[in-house]
Scaffold this motif. Structure first.
Motif, PDB file in Angstrom:
ATOM      1  N   LEU A  57       0.833  -1.209   0.000  1.00 46.03           N
ATOM      2  CA  LEU A  57       0.000   0.000   0.000  1.00 46.03           C
ATOM      3  C   LEU A  57       0.867   1.258   0.000  1.00 46.03           C
ATOM      4  O   LEU A  57       0.571   2.229  -0.704  1.00 46.03           O
ATOM      5  CB  LEU A  57      -0.938  -0.002   1.204  1.00 46.03           C
ATOM      6  N   ALA A  58       1.937   1.222   0.775  1.00 51.49           N
ATOM      7  CA  ALA A  58       2.858   2.362   0.816  1.00 51.49           C
ATOM      8  C   ALA A  58       3.528   2.559  -0.540  1.00 51.49           C
ATOM      9  O   ALA A  58       3.756   3.694  -0.971  1.00 51.49           O
ATOM     10  CB  ALA A  58       3.911   2.153   1.898  1.00 51.49           C
ATOM     11  N   MET A  59       3.825   1.460  -1.224  1.00 52.42           N
ATOM     12  CA  MET A  59       4.482   1.550  -2.520  1.00 52.42           C
ATOM     13  C   MET A  59       3.575   2.209  -3.556  1.00 52.42           C
ATOM     14  O   MET A  59       4.042   3.001  -4.380  1.00 52.42           O
ATOM     15  CB  MET A  59       4.928   0.168  -2.994  1.00 52.42           C
ATOM     16  N   VAL A  60       2.288   1.917  -3.511  1.00 50.77           N
ATOM     17  CA  VAL A  60       1.343   2.554  -4.440  1.00 50.77           C
ATOM     18  C   VAL A  60       1.357   4.068  -4.231  1.00 50.77           C
ATOM     19  O   VAL A  60       1.463   4.840  -5.192  1.00 50.77           O
ATOM     20  CB  VAL A  60      -0.078   1.980  -4.260  1.00 50.77           C
ATOM     21  N   ALA A  61       1.273   4.499  -2.995  1.00 49.48           N
ATOM     22  CA  ALA A  61       1.304   5.933  -2.690  1.00 49.48           C
ATOM     23  C   ALA A  61       2.640   6.549  -3.096  1.00 49.48           C
ATOM     24  O   ALA A  61       2.691   7.679  -3.602  1.00 49.48           O
ATOM     25  CB  ALA A  61       1.043   6.155  -1.198  1.00 49.48           C
ATOM     26  N   LEU A  62       3.693   5.801  -2.895  1.00 54.39           N
ATOM     27  CA  LEU A  62       5.026   6.264  -3.242  1.00 54.39           C
ATOM     28  C   LEU A  62       5.174   6.486  -4.750  1.00 54.39           C
ATOM     29  O   LEU A  62       5.686   7.515  -5.194  1.00 54.39           O
ATOM     30  CB  LEU A  62       6.040   5.216  -2.756  1.00 54.39           C
ATOM     31  N   ILE A  63       4.705   5.536  -5.529  1.00 54.04           N
ATOM     32  CA  ILE A  63       4.775   5.662  -6.983  1.00 54.04           C
ATOM     33  C   ILE A  63       3.945   6.862  -7.446  1.00 54.04           C
ATOM     34  O   ILE A  63       4.379   7.644  -8.294  1.00 54.04           O
ATOM     35  CB  ILE A  63       4.318   4.364  -7.671  1.00 54.04           C
ATOM     36  N   GLU A  64       2.767   7.024  -6.870  1.00 52.94           N
ATOM     37  CA  GLU A  64       1.915   8.155  -7.239  1.00 52.94           C
ATOM     38  C   GLU A  64       2.567   9.494  -6.910  1.00 52.94           C
ATOM     39  O   GLU A  64       2.407  10.457  -7.658  1.00 52.94           O
ATOM     40  CB  GLU A  64       0.567   8.049  -6.537  1.00 52.94           C
ATOM     41  N   SER A  65       3.300   9.568  -5.822  1.00 56.90           N
ATOM     42  CA  SER A  65       3.947  10.834  -5.465  1.00 56.90           C
ATOM     43  C   SER A  65       5.223  11.082  -6.260  1.00 56.90           C
ATOM     44  O   SER A  65       5.590  12.236  -6.501  1.00 56.90           O
ATOM     45  CB  SER A  65       4.234  10.894  -3.961  1.00 56.90           C
ATOM     46  N   ALA A  66       5.887  10.028  -6.702  1.00 58.14           N
ATOM     47  CA  ALA A  66       7.137  10.192  -7.454  1.00 58.14           C
ATOM     48  C   ALA A  66       6.902  10.442  -8.940  1.00 58.14           C
ATOM     49  O   ALA A  66       7.715  11.109  -9.588  1.00 58.14           O
ATOM     50  CB  ALA A  66       8.017   8.960  -7.267  1.00 58.14           C
TER      51      ALA A  66
END
Length: 89
Positions: free
Chosen positions: A28-37
């Motif tokens: 879940l954190a990775m999804v948010a991370l990709i969206e922010s990057a």
């Protein structure tokens, strides 16, 4: 701390979660991370966006194969290196 530094730091924290075996939370954190990057990468010059796409493909393959250690390595090392290199160009 710049937005880019925050994204790199968040990637390292996400990698740590994968290494701890907390794959659902890390995913879940990775999804948010990709969206922010993603918006940051799109503004980077040269071949950074293409390299980014290749890295994401490798990471998603590892996620599908449940290879958490390799995925954590990509997040902690390759991700940070790519974003840092893109910032310098």
């Amino acid at each position: 701390m710049t937005e880019l530094e925050v994204v790199i730091n968040d990637a390292r924290e996400c990698a740590h979660l994968f290494r701890l075996g907390r794959d659902v939370e890390a995913g879940l954190a990775m999804v948010a991370l990709i969206e922010s990057a993603q918006p940051l990468v799109e503004l980077m010059p040269g071949d950074v966006p293409a390299s980014w796409s290749k890295l994401l493909a490798l990471m998603l393959d590892d996620q599908q194969a449940q290879n958490w250690v390799s995925l954590a390595d990509y997040l902690e090392y390759e991700w940070a290196q790519l974003l840092t290199a893109g910032r310098r160009k």
